[in-house]
Design a protein around this motif. Structure first.
Motif, PDB file in Angstrom:
ATOM      1  N   SER A  29      36.223  87.194  23.871  1.00 12.84           N
ATOM      2  CA  SER A  29      35.026  87.976  24.179  1.00 12.84           C
ATOM      3  C   SER A  29      33.870  87.041  24.519  1.00 12.84           C
ATOM      4  N   ALA A  30      32.870  87.591  25.175  1.00 19.75           N
ATOM      5  CA  ALA A  30      31.673  86.810  25.501  1.00 19.75           C
ATOM      6  C   ALA A  30      30.979  86.351  24.224  1.00 19.75           C
ATOM      7  N   THR A  31      30.969  87.186  23.205  1.00 18.44           N
ATOM      8  CA  THR A  31      30.333  86.831  21.935  1.00 18.44           C
ATOM      9  C   THR A  31      31.050  85.656  21.273  1.00 18.44           C
ATOM     10  N   GLN A  32      32.382  85.695  21.260  1.00 15.83           N
ATOM     11  CA  GLN A  32      33.145  84.589  20.678  1.00 15.83           C
ATOM     12  C   GLN A  32      32.901  83.295  21.452  1.00 15.83           C
ATOM     13  N   LEU A  33      32.890  83.392  22.780  1.00 16.23           N
ATOM     14  CA  LEU A  33      32.655  82.216  23.614  1.00 16.23           C
ATOM     15  C   LEU A  33      31.242  81.667  23.382  1.00 16.23           C
ATOM     16  N   HIS A  34      30.283  82.567  23.289  1.00 17.46           N
ATOM     17  CA  HIS A  34      28.891  82.191  23.022  1.00 17.46           C
ATOM     18  C   HIS A  34      28.785  81.416  21.715  1.00 17.46           C
ATOM     19  N   GLN A  35      29.414  81.910  20.673  1.00 18.95           N
ATOM     20  CA  GLN A  35      29.389  81.220  19.373  1.00 18.95           C
ATOM     21  C   GLN A  35      30.026  79.834  19.479  1.00 18.95           C
ATOM     22  N   ARG A  36      31.155  79.757  20.171  1.00 15.84           N
ATOM     23  CA  ARG A  36      31.863  78.483  20.334  1.00 15.84           C
ATOM     24  C   ARG A  36      30.995  77.446  21.050  1.00 15.84           C
ATOM     25  N   ILE A  37      30.363  77.853  22.138  1.00 14.05           N
ATOM     26  CA  ILE A  37      29.542  76.933  22.934  1.00 14.05           C
ATOM     27  C   ILE A  37      28.357  76.437  22.119  1.00 14.05           C
ATOM     28  N   ASN A  38      27.695  77.347  21.419  1.00 19.83           N
ATOM     29  CA  ASN A  38      26.544  76.953  20.599  1.00 19.83           C
ATOM     30  C   ASN A  38      26.969  76.057  19.445  1.00 19.83           C
ATOM     31  N   THR A  39      28.102  76.337  18.829  1.00 19.67           N
ATOM     32  CA  THR A  39      28.616  75.512  17.735  1.00 19.67           C
ATOM     33  C   THR A  39      28.905  74.092  18.219  1.00 19.67           C
ATOM     34  N   GLU A  40      29.358  73.983  19.469  1.00 19.95           N
ATOM     35  CA  GLU A  40      29.668  72.664  20.034  1.00 19.95           C
ATOM     36  C   GLU A  40      28.423  71.916  20.504  1.00 19.95           C
ATOM     37  N   GLY A  41      27.251  72.549  20.384  1.00 20.26           N
ATOM     38  CA  GLY A  41      26.012  71.832  20.652  1.00 20.26           C
ATOM     39  C   GLY A  41      25.317  72.121  21.962  1.00 20.26           C
ATOM     40  N   THR A  42      25.785  73.077  22.726  1.00 21.62           N
ATOM     41  CA  THR A  42      25.095  73.430  23.964  1.00 21.62           C
ATOM     42  C   THR A  42      24.345  74.734  23.746  1.00 21.62           C
ATOM     43  N   PRO A  43      23.013  74.674  23.662  1.00 21.63           N
ATOM     44  CA  PRO A  43      22.254  75.916  23.459  1.00 21.63           C
ATOM     45  C   PRO A  43      22.346  76.798  24.708  1.00 21.63           C
ATOM     46  N   ILE A  44      22.742  78.047  24.480  1.00 19.39           N
ATOM     47  CA  ILE A  44      22.912  78.983  25.592  1.00 19.39           C
ATOM     48  C   ILE A  44      22.739  80.390  25.053  1.00 19.39           C
ATOM     49  N   GLY A  45      22.139  81.236  25.842  1.00 21.61           N
ATOM     50  CA  GLY A  45      21.941  82.620  25.434  1.00 21.61           C
ATOM     51  C   GLY A  45      23.161  83.483  25.746  1.00 21.61           C
ATOM     52  N   LEU A  46      23.322  84.536  24.980  1.00 24.16           N
ATOM     53  CA  LEU A  46      24.457  85.439  25.181  1.00 24.16           C
ATOM     54  C   LEU A  46      24.414  86.077  26.574  1.00 24.16           C
ATOM     55  N   ALA A  47      23.225  86.431  27.043  1.00 26.50           N
ATOM     56  CA  ALA A  47      23.104  87.032  28.388  1.00 26.50           C
ATOM     57  C   ALA A  47      23.581  86.053  29.456  1.00 26.50           C
ATOM     58  N   THR A  48      23.296  84.774  29.282  1.00 28.03           N
ATOM     59  CA  THR A  48      23.751  83.757  30.231  1.00 28.03           C
ATOM     60  C   THR A  48      25.264  83.655  30.217  1.00 28.03           C
ATOM     61  N   VAL A  49      25.861  83.713  29.023  1.00 25.99           N
ATOM     62  CA  VAL A  49      27.325  83.670  28.924  1.00 25.99           C
ATOM     63  C   VAL A  49      27.924  84.855  29.673  1.00 25.99           C
ATOM     64  N   TYR A  50      27.387  86.052  29.464  1.00 23.80           N
ATOM     65  CA  TYR A  50      27.880  87.235  30.184  1.00 23.80           C
ATOM     66  C   TYR A  50      27.749  87.055  31.692  1.00 23.80           C
TER      67      TYR A  50
END
Length: 132
Positions: A29-50
């Motif tokens: 899901s976009a939410t899971q991907l968003h969490q993964r990216i932020n956890t890895e250190g790249t700040p990104i908004g959920l809307a951008t991931v979508y």
């Protein structure tokens, strides 16, 4: 923020979404991907991931399937038509080739339809999830 900085940031975020999607083992899901990216250190908004996931899907670089909770995504090669077995618990996906796609066209024709496209996804539980 000036245009050059904004463009660089968007490119970094776009690449982070593409890379994270390619590293996922199945549909995500976009939410899971968003969490993964932020956890890895790249700040990104959920809307951008979508936005980036939808752009990848539109360009043929991602598959997307609807599920009761929303939409799931998976990286894929553009232009190659394929179908999936999808685990409803962990998202693991396996590409499959139906035994006879002609059946789809024949069935549609019998009912007066002309096929313009089709999507075939088979859902269930993978061996690991079924054993758990």
């Amino acid at each position: 923020m000036n245009a050059a900085i904004r463009e660089r940031r968007q490119t970094v975020q776009k690449e982070a979404v593409r890379q994270a999607l390619e590293e996922a083992t199945g549909f995500i899901s976009a939410t899971q991907l968003h969490q993964r990216i932020n956890t890895e250190g790249t700040p990104i908004g959920l809307a951008t991931v979508y936005r980036q996931l939808n752009a990848l899907a539109e360009s043929g670089h991602a598959d997307t399937i609807p599920v009761p909770s929303g939409q799931l995504f998976r990286a894929c090669e553009p232009g190659a038509h394929h179908h999936h077995l999808v685990c409803e618990e962990c998202g693991t996906a396996v590409e499959i080739e139906p035994s006879d796609e002609e059946w789809i066209r024949d069935t549609a024709a019998r009912h007066g339809f002309t096929v313009t496209r089709h999507i075939l996804e088979v859902f269930g539980r993978c061996a690991d999830c079924a054993a758990a």
